[in-house]
Scaffold this active site. Structure first.
Site, mmCIF file in Angstrom:
data_model
loop_
_atom_site.group_PDB
_atom_site.id
_atom_site.type_symbol
_atom_site.label_atom_id
_atom_site.label_comp_id
_atom_site.label_asym_id
_atom_site.label_seq_id
_atom_site.Cartn_x
_atom_site.Cartn_y
_atom_site.Cartn_z
ATOM 1 N N SER A 81 0.744 -1.175 -0.080
ATOM 2 C CA SER A 81 0.019 -0.604 0.287
ATOM 3 C C SER A 81 1.173 1.477 0.172
ATOM 4 O O SER A 81 2.705 1.305 -0.330
ATOM 5 C CB SER A 81 -0.891 0.156 1.469
ATOM 6 O OG SER A 81 -1.073 0.928 2.119
ATOM 7 N N LEU A 82 0.019 2.299 -0.068
ATOM 8 C CA LEU A 82 1.255 3.677 -0.209
ATOM 9 C C LEU A 82 1.075 4.501 1.546
ATOM 10 O O LEU A 82 -0.285 4.375 2.441
ATOM 11 C CB LEU A 82 0.979 4.254 -1.330
ATOM 12 C CG LEU A 82 0.638 4.302 -2.108
ATOM 13 C CD1 LEU A 82 0.040 4.618 -3.577
ATOM 14 C CD2 LEU A 82 2.751 4.109 -2.692
ATOM 15 N N GLU A 111 1.322 10.289 -10.797
ATOM 16 C CA GLU A 111 -0.120 9.851 -11.268
ATOM 17 C C GLU A 111 -0.823 10.045 -10.094
ATOM 18 O O GLU A 111 -0.720 10.629 -9.282
ATOM 19 C CB GLU A 111 0.451 8.182 -10.900
ATOM 20 C CG GLU A 111 1.907 7.835 -11.873
ATOM 21 C CD GLU A 111 2.017 6.176 -11.419
ATOM 22 O OE1 GLU A 111 0.801 5.260 -11.265
ATOM 23 O OE2 GLU A 111 2.676 5.780 -12.272
ATOM 24 N N LYS A 113 -4.117 9.300 -7.928
ATOM 25 C CA LYS A 113 -4.456 8.568 -7.031
ATOM 26 C C LYS A 113 -6.356 8.320 -7.518
ATOM 27 O O LYS A 113 -6.612 8.691 -6.872
ATOM 28 C CB LYS A 113 -4.205 8.564 -5.634
ATOM 29 C CG LYS A 113 -4.611 7.433 -4.803
ATOM 30 C CD LYS A 113 -3.703 7.437 -3.615
ATOM 31 C CE LYS A 113 -3.643 5.841 -2.830
ATOM 32 N NZ LYS A 113 -5.094 5.696 -2.136
ATOM 33 N N ASP A 115 -9.653 6.165 -7.296
ATOM 34 C CA ASP A 115 -10.353 5.983 -5.844
ATOM 35 C C ASP A 115 -11.039 4.784 -6.177
ATOM 36 O O ASP A 115 -12.469 4.113 -6.864
ATOM 37 C CB ASP A 115 -11.704 6.876 -5.799
ATOM 38 C CG ASP A 115 -11.668 7.023 -3.915
ATOM 39 O OD1 ASP A 115 -10.944 5.965 -3.069
ATOM 40 O OD2 ASP A 115 -12.261 7.538 -3.667
ATOM 41 N N GLU A 172 -5.418 -0.157 -11.747
ATOM 42 C CA GLU A 172 -6.859 -0.354 -10.324
ATOM 43 C C GLU A 172 -8.521 0.243 -11.220
ATOM 44 O O GLU A 172 -7.996 0.581 -12.194
ATOM 45 C CB GLU A 172 -6.752 1.340 -10.500
ATOM 46 C CG GLU A 172 -7.839 2.434 -9.039
ATOM 47 C CD GLU A 172 -6.989 1.620 -7.817
ATOM 48 O OE1 GLU A 172 -5.483 0.912 -7.725
ATOM 49 O OE2 GLU A 172 -7.999 2.055 -6.429
ATOM 50 N N TYR A 224 -0.817 0.684 -13.835
ATOM 51 C CA TYR A 224 0.176 1.305 -13.281
ATOM 52 C C TYR A 224 1.626 1.341 -12.444
ATOM 53 O O TYR A 224 2.114 1.488 -11.971
ATOM 54 C CB TYR A 224 -0.912 2.510 -11.950
ATOM 55 C CG TYR A 224 -1.459 1.624 -11.216
ATOM 56 C CD1 TYR A 224 -0.880 1.202 -9.975
ATOM 57 C CD2 TYR A 224 -2.616 2.229 -11.190
ATOM 58 C CE1 TYR A 224 -0.946 0.412 -8.837
ATOM 59 C CE2 TYR A 224 -2.998 1.628 -9.820
ATOM 60 C CZ TYR A 224 -2.550 0.788 -8.645
ATOM 61 O OH TYR A 224 -3.492 0.309 -7.801
ATOM 62 N N LYS A 312 -2.626 13.012 -0.558
ATOM 63 C CA LYS A 312 -3.943 13.434 -0.113
ATOM 64 C C LYS A 312 -4.627 14.901 -0.577
ATOM 65 O O LYS A 312 -4.101 15.320 -0.594
ATOM 66 C CB LYS A 312 -4.319 13.150 1.095
ATOM 67 C CG LYS A 312 -4.820 12.005 1.907
ATOM 68 C CD LYS A 312 -5.022 10.849 1.518
ATOM 69 C CE LYS A 312 -5.351 8.975 1.238
ATOM 70 N NZ LYS A 312 -5.787 8.154 0.945
ATOM 71 N N CYS A 406 -40.011 6.898 16.188
ATOM 72 C CA CYS A 406 -40.340 6.284 15.699
ATOM 73 C C CYS A 406 -40.811 6.380 13.952
ATOM 74 O O CYS A 406 -41.835 6.498 14.399
ATOM 75 C CB CYS A 406 -39.289 5.018 15.728
ATOM 76 S SG CYS A 406 -39.215 3.634 14.747
ATOM 77 N N CYS A 409 -42.051 2.395 13.149
ATOM 78 C CA CYS A 409 -43.007 1.961 14.763
ATOM 79 C C CYS A 409 -43.844 3.308 14.947
ATOM 80 O O CYS A 409 -45.039 2.053 16.084
ATOM 81 C CB CYS A 409 -42.587 0.576 15.080
ATOM 82 S SG CYS A 409 -41.598 1.534 16.225
ATOM 83 N N CYS A 424 -34.714 4.417 18.819
ATOM 84 C CA CYS A 424 -36.244 3.203 19.288
ATOM 85 C C CYS A 424 -36.460 1.898 19.738
ATOM 86 O O CYS A 424 -35.124 1.882 19.667
ATOM 87 C CB CYS A 424 -36.234 3.437 17.289
ATOM 88 S SG CYS A 424 -38.298 1.527 17.837
ATOM 89 N N CYS A 429 -39.679 -3.395 16.273
ATOM 90 C CA CYS A 429 -39.781 -2.477 15.646
ATOM 91 C C CYS A 429 -39.288 -3.003 14.216
ATOM 92 O O CYS A 429 -38.144 -3.304 13.802
ATOM 93 C CB CYS A 429 -39.144 -0.666 15.400
ATOM 94 S SG CYS A 429 -38.315 -0.065 14.557
HETATM 95 S S1 IVH Z 1 1.145 2.058 -6.536
HETATM 96 C C1 IVH Z 1 3.594 0.036 -4.754
HETATM 97 N N1 IVH Z 1 -0.478 3.800 -7.700
HETATM 98 O O1 IVH Z 1 -3.739 3.268 -4.098
HETATM 99 C C2 IVH Z 1 2.983 1.154 -4.681
HETATM 100 N N2 IVH Z 1 -1.134 2.913 -6.549
HETATM 101 O O2 IVH Z 1 -2.755 3.313 -0.876
HETATM 102 C C3 IVH Z 1 1.781 0.680 -4.709
HETATM 103 N N3 IVH Z 1 -3.819 3.280 -5.869
HETATM 104 O O3 IVH Z 1 -3.731 -0.334 -3.249
HETATM 105 C C4 IVH Z 1 0.574 1.137 -5.525
HETATM 106 N N4 IVH Z 1 -3.800 5.201 -7.649
HETATM 107 O O4 IVH Z 1 -5.114 0.590 -4.707
HETATM 108 C C5 IVH Z 1 0.119 2.525 -7.021
HETATM 109 N N5 IVH Z 1 -1.421 5.567 -9.636
HETATM 110 C C6 IVH Z 1 -0.886 4.374 -8.302
HETATM 111 C C7 IVH Z 1 -2.969 4.342 -7.943
HETATM 112 C C8 IVH Z 1 -2.502 3.220 -6.537
HETATM 113 C C9 IVH Z 1 -4.676 4.444 -6.779
HETATM 114 C C10 IVH Z 1 -4.213 2.725 -5.050
HETATM 115 C C11 IVH Z 1 -3.843 1.147 -4.618
HETATM 116 C C12 IVH Z 1 -3.078 0.591 -3.924
HETATM 117 C C13 IVH Z 1 -3.562 2.860 -3.255
HETATM 118 C C14 IVH Z 1 -2.017 2.240 -2.168
#
Ligand code: IVH
Length: 664
Positions: A81-82, A111, A113, A115, A172, A224, A312, A406, A409, A424, A429
């Site tokens: 994950s990141l 890149e 991110k 969702d 993704e 990606y 973020k 409620c 009911c 309630c 209910c």
């Molecule tokens: S790279 C080692 N690239 O973000 C890096 N992740 O918080 C691992 N995600 O599980 C992922 N856009 O679901 C990467 N351009 C992007 C992304 C990306 C969305 C998501 C992905 C990952 C999560 C990590």
């Protein structure tokens, strides 16, 4: 015959070509209608000459039969994950660390991110053979057949670039705003519940056991990251991203490369400013070190690479007007006020409701019917009212008070002790019964496929069920005559109910709906009581509060739940009707009964996660250090166990070393 084969092959190639034009190059050169004509031609040829159907044919994207469950897939290389940068200071810190680690200014790839949901696609000799979810990063679920239905995913790789014998690509899966709106409109038309946001919709669609349902969902993908690749080496992220489209994978066109802090700031601002114009949801910007060699130098932590960060983005905000305020009753009787809004586009998604939480929140923000308000939506989260635009308040508006009856009911609601929430207290209910059963059959609990919202309501309205145990007494005869229920759907539902009886203790405990006990705590209880439900029922308050992560409020609600004779009767009926628990599958035997003790604050795993991980791999976790201890898993600020382990010459390891032990 050769003629037919050629014809079929030509059609397949044409369709694949147009798929790539559409999804990879975002440049369709035929209309949807013309595409459908090609597709139908291929379908009709194949149905006349079924011997000539090839595995790669686009018609095979929706061929598979429903599954009863997803198999597990162990990722060859973990899907990490990141880590997050919540503000510009944290992004700057990241850059400083990178420059320090590499002794120079650094080239990054920026890149968006997305969702959505991370998936891994595996190709052997150019053929798509398996696809999985990220899962816990180490083990995911096999969703191959669902992924095949996504037209943007190539079933067979293009050879505009040499195709490796094994290729793993990560990306993704997501849904576009317009596709999402259209899907919801359609669902309203058919009386189905609507999806809260595109991410939930994509997640739900990928986890369908029946690929035919997934096929009806407009899923897309951007790729990606590389996974394992045999025999071809890439030097940088940019090089890899440039090759992906040559094989037929879509890559996000907004990706850019640049150097140092200046680039990080500029790219972040660039994406932030164009966010509203993107056709899909993003929740941040990902920065990765471009050079793969430099990535290796910096290495990874156990859950996230050191060489990447997610900066973020703030939640998106817009203003609209509150048309009305209504109340809903949840499964615990909690009354939630909901603002009905003039429908408004918030960052690409139409929002028409926002939660107001409780009376205290309403008072604090002084939210009134008719007010103009600022609404925000952050990815997964339910839309929320940030504040009232007081200057636009209409004359004679009145402060809002939640009605004390409620809405389901009509019994009198009240607040208990110092709770902020009105409840309630009528256990019978209908709204509560419905809420409890919906929760219990849901994915993370008993996971009864086919028992959707509408069917649950139908069963309750027909007085066929009023608690969990009633579900296991349903029979084909009892339900097949209900409104809009056919013979086949009745059989499917009974099948899923029967299947759901073989479950785990954690799922069942979660499904009971004990106040304050969710998915995570249910797993903790399962672990603590070693899969023994009887011991959980008998547990005293004093024992419960000693469990990590369980405090007095949770302990009290567990004790109260099992004190209630009625609850015990329902539970026992479930067991009498066949509900049973399986003990967990082992991931490996690699820790072969070696004894671990945990101390200090771990940075990547919670204690329970570490314990589960050790036990899944056949290790034993003990609470105190002795001569028998083999390893001390040590986090920050360890306690006296650390000194004791040193004295006894016990091997002291950190989280990464634990992962290494497990990965052999
Ligand atoms: S790279 C080692 N690239 O973000 C890096 N992740 O918080 C691992 N995600 O599980 C992922 N856009 O679901 C990467 N351009 C992007 C992304 C990306 C969305 C998501 C992905 C990952 C999560 C990590």
């Amino acid at each position: 015959m050769k003629d037919i084969k050629d014809k079929i092959q030509t059609l397949i190639e044409k369709i694949n070509y147009h798929n790539i034009q559409y999804y990879v190059h975002d440049n369709p050169i035929i209309s949807d209608y013309e595409y459908d004509v090609l597709f139908k031609k291929l379908q009709s040829l194949e149905s006349k000459y079924p011997k000539n159907i090839s595995q790669n044919s686009p018609t095979q994207r929706i061929g598979a039969e429903p599954l009863s469950k997803f198999n597990q897939v162990t990722h060859r290389i973990p899907l990490l994950s990141l880590s997050n940068a919540m503000n510009s200071g944290e992004l700057e810190l990241f850059n400083t660390q990178m420059e320090k680690g590499l002794n120079q200014s650094v080239e990054y790839v920026g890149e968006p991110k997305l969702d959505g949901l991370a998936v891994e696609l595996i190709y052997e000799k150019g053929q798509f053979i398996k696809g999985s979810t990220r899962g816990d990063g180490y083990i995911g679920e096999d969703i191959t057949e669902n992924l095949k239905t996504i037209r943007a995913i190539p079933l067979c790789l293009n050879n505009d670039y040499p195709v490796p014998s094994i290729l793993e690509v990560r990306g993704e899966v997501f849904i576009n705003h317009t596709d999402f709106e259209n899907l919801n409109k359609q669902r309203i038309k058919f009386g189905d519940s609507i999806f809260a946001n595109p991410r939930n919709c994509a997640a739900g669609s990928l986890r369908q056991l029946d690929p035919k349902i997934t096929a009806t969902r407009p899923l897309r993908i951007y790729c990606y990251a590389p996974g394992y690749i045999e025999n071809i080496k890439f030097n940088s992220q940019l090089e890899f991203l440039n090759v992906l489209p040559k094989w037929g994978f879509p890559v996000n066109p907004e990706i850019q490369v640049g150097i140092g802090m200046k680039f990080l700031n500029e790219y972040y601002q660039h994406i932030e400013s164009m966010r509203d114009n993107l056709t899909y949801d993003i929740d941040g910007v990902v920065f990765k070190i471009n050079s793969y060699q430099d990535q290796t130098i910096l290495g990874t932590r156990s859950r996230s690479p050191r060489w990447a960060i997610a900066a973020k983005l703030k939640a998106v905000q817009t203003t609209t007007v509150i048309d009305n305020i209504i109340t809903n009753v949840g499964r615990t009787g909690a009354i939630t006020p909901v603002a009905q809004l003039k429908p408004i586009n918030v960052g690409g998604v139409i929002v028409s409701n926002a939660t107001l939480h409780n009376q205290d929140e309403i008072n604090k923000k002084d939210v009134r019917i008719g007010d103009t308000v600022i609404v925000q939506r952050a990815g997964d989260v339910i839309p929320e009212i940030v504040k009232v635009v007081i200057e636009k308040r209409i004359l004679n508006s009145q402060p809002y008070s939640i009605p004390t009856t409620c809405p389901s009911c009509e019994s009198l609601c009240s607040k208990k002790d110092d709770e902020a929430i009105l409840r309630c207290f009528n256990n019978y209910c209908n709204a509560q019964i419905e809420g409890r059963i919906k929760h219990c059959v849901s994915k993370n609990c008993m996971n009864i496929d086919g028992l959707g919202e509408k069917i649950v309501k139908l069963l309750i309205d027909n007085k066929l069920i009023s608690d969990l145990s009633d579900i296991f007494q349903l029979t084909h005869d009892k339900i097949s005559n209900l409104d809009r229920m056919g013979d086949k759907s009745a059989s499917n539902i009974i099948d899923s109910i029967n299947k759901s009886k073989n479950t785990t203790m954690a799922r069942f405990v979660h499904g009971l709906g004990i106040r304050n006990v969710g998915n995570h705590l249910s797993k903790i209880l399962e672990q603590h009581f070693n899969y023994n439900f009887e011991n959980l029922i008998k547990a005293q308050f004093e024992e419960l509060i000693l469990i990590d992560e369980i405090g007095d409020i949770v302990a009290e609600s567990i004790v109260n739940y099992f004190k209630d004779e009625n609850n015990l009767i329902i539970i026992n009926r479930c067991f009498d009707l066949g509900v049973n628990f399986s003990t967990p599958q082992k991931q490996s035997n690699i820790l072969s009964k070696q004894i671990f003790v945990i101390t200090g604050t771990l940075s990547e795993l919670t204690r329970t996660e570490a314990k589960t991980l050790i036990e899944k791999n056949d290790g034993i976790v003990s609470s105190s250090v002795s001569k028998k201890t083999n390893f001390l898993l040590c986090g920050d600020n360890p306690g006296s166990k650390y000194n004791k382990a040193q004295k006894l010459n016990i091997k002291i390891i950190n989280e990464l070393e634990l992962q290494n032990l497990i990965n052999g």
